[in-house]
Design an enzyme around this catalytic site. Structure first.
Site, PDB file in Angstrom:
ATOM      1  N   ARG A 199      11.810  -5.466   5.008  1.00  0.00           N
ATOM      2  CA  ARG A 199      11.599  -4.036   4.706  1.00  0.00           C
ATOM      3  C   ARG A 199      12.587  -3.149   5.468  1.00  0.00           C
ATOM      4  O   ARG A 199      12.833  -3.332   6.654  1.00  0.00           O
ATOM      5  CB  ARG A 199      10.177  -3.617   5.100  1.00  0.00           C
ATOM      6  CG  ARG A 199       9.986  -2.101   4.998  1.00  0.00           C
ATOM      7  CD  ARG A 199       8.563  -1.669   5.128  1.00  0.00           C
ATOM      8  NE  ARG A 199       7.866  -2.248   6.245  1.00  0.00           N
ATOM      9  CZ  ARG A 199       6.539  -2.256   6.372  1.00  0.00           C
ATOM     10  NH1 ARG A 199       5.792  -1.708   5.448  1.00  0.00           N
ATOM     11  NH2 ARG A 199       5.980  -2.801   7.410  1.00  0.00           N
ATOM     12  N   ARG A 249      11.379  -1.172  11.018  1.00  0.00           N
ATOM     13  CA  ARG A 249      10.284  -0.809  11.925  1.00  0.00           C
ATOM     14  C   ARG A 249      10.217  -1.752  13.119  1.00  0.00           C
ATOM     15  O   ARG A 249      10.454  -2.944  12.996  1.00  0.00           O
ATOM     16  CB  ARG A 249       8.949  -0.870  11.151  1.00  0.00           C
ATOM     17  CG  ARG A 249       8.564   0.456  10.543  1.00  0.00           C
ATOM     18  CD  ARG A 249       7.427   0.407   9.591  1.00  0.00           C
ATOM     19  NE  ARG A 249       6.244  -0.317  10.032  1.00  0.00           N
ATOM     20  CZ  ARG A 249       5.107  -0.364   9.347  1.00  0.00           C
ATOM     21  NH1 ARG A 249       5.011   0.283   8.195  1.00  0.00           N
ATOM     22  NH2 ARG A 249       4.081  -1.042   9.788  1.00  0.00           N
ATOM     23  N   LYS A 252       0.843  -1.211   0.000  1.00  0.00           N
ATOM     24  CA  LYS A 252       0.000   0.000   0.000  1.00  0.00           C
ATOM     25  C   LYS A 252       0.876   1.259   0.000  1.00  0.00           C
ATOM     26  O   LYS A 252       0.673   2.174  -0.773  1.00  0.00           O
ATOM     27  CB  LYS A 252      -0.935   0.021   1.228  1.00  0.00           C
ATOM     28  CG  LYS A 252      -1.827  -1.188   1.357  1.00  0.00           C
ATOM     29  CD  LYS A 252      -2.718  -1.118   2.584  1.00  0.00           C
ATOM     30  CE  LYS A 252      -1.975  -1.149   3.904  1.00  0.00           C
ATOM     31  NZ  LYS A 252      -1.270  -2.424   4.194  1.00  0.00           N
ATOM     32  N   ARG A 283      -9.657   0.842   8.986  1.00  0.00           N
ATOM     33  CA  ARG A 283      -9.066  -0.434   9.363  1.00  0.00           C
ATOM     34  C   ARG A 283     -10.096  -1.409   9.910  1.00  0.00           C
ATOM     35  O   ARG A 283      -9.790  -2.544  10.185  1.00  0.00           O
ATOM     36  CB  ARG A 283      -8.075  -0.097  10.457  1.00  0.00           C
ATOM     37  CG  ARG A 283      -6.842  -0.885  10.607  1.00  0.00           C
ATOM     38  CD  ARG A 283      -5.996  -0.970   9.399  1.00  0.00           C
ATOM     39  NE  ARG A 283      -4.724  -1.522   9.756  1.00  0.00           N
ATOM     40  CZ  ARG A 283      -3.560  -0.942   9.515  1.00  0.00           C
ATOM     41  NH1 ARG A 283      -3.515   0.184   8.876  1.00  0.00           N
ATOM     42  NH2 ARG A 283      -2.453  -1.535   9.873  1.00  0.00           N
ATOM     43  N   ARG A 309      -0.222  -8.955  13.552  1.00  0.00           N
ATOM     44  CA  ARG A 309      -0.790  -7.950  12.625  1.00  0.00           C
ATOM     45  C   ARG A 309      -1.610  -8.632  11.530  1.00  0.00           C
ATOM     46  O   ARG A 309      -2.672  -8.143  11.144  1.00  0.00           O
ATOM     47  CB  ARG A 309       0.342  -7.122  11.989  1.00  0.00           C
ATOM     48  CG  ARG A 309       0.961  -6.131  12.969  1.00  0.00           C
ATOM     49  CD  ARG A 309       2.299  -5.620  12.492  1.00  0.00           C
ATOM     50  NE  ARG A 309       2.233  -4.947  11.205  1.00  0.00           N
ATOM     51  CZ  ARG A 309       3.303  -4.759  10.422  1.00  0.00           C
ATOM     52  NH1 ARG A 309       4.501  -5.189  10.791  1.00  0.00           N
ATOM     53  NH2 ARG A 309       3.170  -4.124   9.283  1.00  0.00           N
TER      54      ARG A 309
HETATM   55  P1  AP5 Z   1       4.872  -1.575   1.890  1.00  0.00           P
HETATM   56  O1  AP5 Z   1       4.535  -0.751   0.707  1.00  0.00           O
HETATM   57  O2  AP5 Z   1       5.608  -0.935   3.012  1.00  0.00           O
HETATM   58  O3  AP5 Z   1       3.591  -2.364   2.396  1.00  0.00           O
HETATM   59  P2  AP5 Z   1       2.302  -1.827   3.184  1.00  0.00           P
HETATM   60  O4  AP5 Z   1       1.121  -2.509   2.605  1.00  0.00           O
HETATM   61  O5  AP5 Z   1       2.295  -0.324   3.195  1.00  0.00           O
HETATM   62  O6  AP5 Z   1       2.632  -2.452   4.588  1.00  0.00           O
HETATM   63  P3  AP5 Z   1       2.546  -1.858   6.080  1.00  0.00           P
HETATM   64  O7  AP5 Z   1       3.308  -2.830   6.951  1.00  0.00           O
HETATM   65  O8  AP5 Z   1       2.997  -0.430   6.145  1.00  0.00           O
HETATM   66  O9  AP5 Z   1       1.058  -1.960   6.349  1.00  0.00           O
HETATM   67  P4  AP5 Z   1       0.391  -2.017   7.706  1.00  0.00           P
HETATM   68  O10 AP5 Z   1      -1.027  -1.849   7.286  1.00  0.00           O
HETATM   69  O11 AP5 Z   1       0.690  -3.182   8.547  1.00  0.00           O
HETATM   70  O12 AP5 Z   1       1.093  -0.831   8.507  1.00  0.00           O
HETATM   71  P5  AP5 Z   1       0.597   0.594   8.991  1.00  0.00           P
HETATM   72  O13 AP5 Z   1       1.770   1.479   8.997  1.00  0.00           O
HETATM   73  O14 AP5 Z   1      -0.642   1.023   8.283  1.00  0.00           O
HETATM   74  O15 AP5 Z   1       5.741  -2.839   1.367  1.00  0.00           O
HETATM   75  C1  AP5 Z   1       6.264  -3.786   2.283  1.00  0.00           C
HETATM   76  C2  AP5 Z   1       7.615  -4.291   1.754  1.00  0.00           C
HETATM   77  O16 AP5 Z   1       7.399  -5.011   0.542  1.00  0.00           O
HETATM   78  C3  AP5 Z   1       8.626  -3.185   1.434  1.00  0.00           C
HETATM   79  O17 AP5 Z   1       9.916  -3.617   1.770  1.00  0.00           O
HETATM   80  C4  AP5 Z   1       8.488  -3.022  -0.093  1.00  0.00           C
HETATM   81  O18 AP5 Z   1       9.703  -2.572  -0.655  1.00  0.00           O
HETATM   82  C5  AP5 Z   1       8.149  -4.450  -0.513  1.00  0.00           C
HETATM   83  N1  AP5 Z   1       7.332  -4.503  -1.712  1.00  0.00           N
HETATM   84  C6  AP5 Z   1       6.309  -3.673  -2.070  1.00  0.00           C
HETATM   85  N2  AP5 Z   1       5.782  -4.064  -3.249  1.00  0.00           N
HETATM   86  C7  AP5 Z   1       6.458  -5.173  -3.626  1.00  0.00           C
HETATM   87  C8  AP5 Z   1       6.383  -6.030  -4.750  1.00  0.00           C
HETATM   88  N3  AP5 Z   1       5.488  -5.822  -5.738  1.00  0.00           N
HETATM   89  N4  AP5 Z   1       7.234  -7.092  -4.804  1.00  0.00           N
HETATM   90  C9  AP5 Z   1       8.163  -7.310  -3.823  1.00  0.00           C
HETATM   91  N5  AP5 Z   1       8.280  -6.513  -2.738  1.00  0.00           N
HETATM   92  C10 AP5 Z   1       7.449  -5.457  -2.637  1.00  0.00           C
HETATM   93  O19 AP5 Z   1       0.127   0.276  10.500  1.00  0.00           O
HETATM   94  C11 AP5 Z   1       1.070  -0.059  11.496  1.00  0.00           C
HETATM   95  C12 AP5 Z   1       0.355  -0.126  12.846  1.00  0.00           C
HETATM   96  O20 AP5 Z   1      -0.213   1.171  13.168  1.00  0.00           O
HETATM   97  C13 AP5 Z   1      -0.848  -1.083  12.918  1.00  0.00           C
HETATM   98  O21 AP5 Z   1      -0.459  -2.404  13.221  1.00  0.00           O
HETATM   99  C14 AP5 Z   1      -1.709  -0.431  14.021  1.00  0.00           C
HETATM  100  O22 AP5 Z   1      -1.179  -0.738  15.288  1.00  0.00           O
HETATM  101  C15 AP5 Z   1      -1.501   1.058  13.779  1.00  0.00           C
HETATM  102  N6  AP5 Z   1      -2.530   1.617  12.869  1.00  0.00           N
HETATM  103  C16 AP5 Z   1      -2.299   2.174  11.651  1.00  0.00           C
HETATM  104  N7  AP5 Z   1      -3.444   2.610  11.111  1.00  0.00           N
HETATM  105  C17 AP5 Z   1      -4.435   2.306  11.999  1.00  0.00           C
HETATM  106  C18 AP5 Z   1      -5.839   2.485  11.994  1.00  0.00           C
HETATM  107  N8  AP5 Z   1      -6.466   3.057  10.950  1.00  0.00           N
HETATM  108  N9  AP5 Z   1      -6.530   2.038  13.069  1.00  0.00           N
HETATM  109  C19 AP5 Z   1      -5.915   1.468  14.124  1.00  0.00           C
HETATM  110  N10 AP5 Z   1      -4.582   1.258  14.179  1.00  0.00           N
HETATM  111  C20 AP5 Z   1      -3.834   1.680  13.124  1.00  0.00           C
END
Ligand code: AP5
Length: 215
Positions: free
Chosen positions: A127, A160, A13, A88, A171
């Site tokens: 990552r 991270r 994402k 979420r 997660r």
């Molecule tokens: P990346 O693009 O970083 O993936 P992502 O989908 O953004 O993954 P996240 O881990 O950031 O999502 P998340 O939803 O768990 O985290 P968030 O920060 O929202 O890609 C991942 C890796 O893959 C990278 O190394 C990239 O280079 C690689 N990659 C990408 N595309 C690729 C491809 N095509 N092929 C190969 N490799 C590839 O949330 C974190 C925490 O915050 C949550 O657990 C929660 O505690 C809190 N939180 C956040 N939002 C909320 C909410 N709305 N409500 C409640 N809690 C929340």
């Protein structure tokens, strides 16, 4: 363009959102990034959120909704935005609908980036993110030219806190239980597009753009 990006942790994402910002000139609103910034700065909100994030749990809705409401009021949101990691759960999706209703607008689309569960662990444990500009790398798939240093801005790369295997499992469970049902939520509204998130990042981006433009 007012988009929601859906997908499991590690689905890509954030990677796709950063490319959307460049192409369409609209901001990415990542609740994860905003929360991590608060944790890094040691704000009261960050102190509250840290425990949930490190346990792989969702941060309470009232905390996240407050952040999003404030962010959507900023001037740069007038042209549109990409919501990444929000909503979420169903309560957050319903709250977002209410906020948008009150402004007389609605989402233009919801894009689900689908990646098999088996691929996600390696993406997340591998990552590395730039402290300076937020650019993402991966020690398995897309390394920086110089280890630990961002190609774009020369910033230091870090891992991270929640990208540890045990936390990742939690997660992913949290995603299946609470976030995956939003795919049905947006399907029912007729605005969902699902795309495969495996393969080259640029190929996926072409699909994301087509979906974002309603093609
Ligand atoms: P990346 O693009 O970083 O993936 P992502 O989908 O953004 O993954 P996240 O881990 O950031 O999502 P998340 O939803 O768990 O985290 P968030 O920060 O929202 O890609 C991942 C890796 O893959 C990278 O190394 C990239 O280079 C690689 N990659 C990408 N595309 C690729 C491809 N095509 N092929 C190969 N490799 C590839 O949330 C974190 C925490 O915050 C949550 O657990 C929660 O505690 C809190 N939180 C956040 N939002 C909320 C909410 N709305 N409500 C409640 N809690 C929340």
């Amino acid at each position: 363009m007012r988009l929601v990006l859906l997908g499991a942790p590690g689905a890509g994402k954030g990677t796709q959102a950063k490319k959307l910002i460049e192409k369409y000139g609209i901001p990415q609103i990542s609740t994860g990034d905003i929360l991590r910034q608060n944790v890094a700065e040691g704000t009261p909100l960050g102190k509250e959120a840290k425990g949930y994030m490190n346990a792989g749990k969702l941060v309470p809705d009232e905390v996240v909704l407050g952040l999003v409401k404030d962010r959507l009021k900023k001037d740069d949101c007038k042209k549109g935005y990409i919501l990444d990691g929000f909503p979420r759960n169903t309560a957050q999706a319903e709250a977002l609908d209410k906020i948008l209703d009150s402004l007389g607008i609605s989402l233009t689309g919801a894009i689900s980036v689908d990646v098999p569960l088996g691929d996600l662990m390696k993406r997340l444990t591998g990552r590395r993110t730039c402290k300076g500009c937020g650019q993402m790398y991966n020690i398995y798939f897309s390394t920086a030219k110089k280890e630990g240093v961002c190609d774009k801005c020369g910033g230091a790369l870090y891992q991270r806190d929640d990208d540890k295997e045990e936390t990742i499992k939690k997660r992913l469970d949290e995603y299946e239980a609470k976030t995956a049902p939003l795919i049905g939520y947006y399907k029912n509204k007729g605005i969902l597009k699902s795309i495969a998130g495996t393969g080259g990042i640029d190929d996926i981006f072409a699909e994301v753009c087509a979906a974002a433009e309603g093609k």
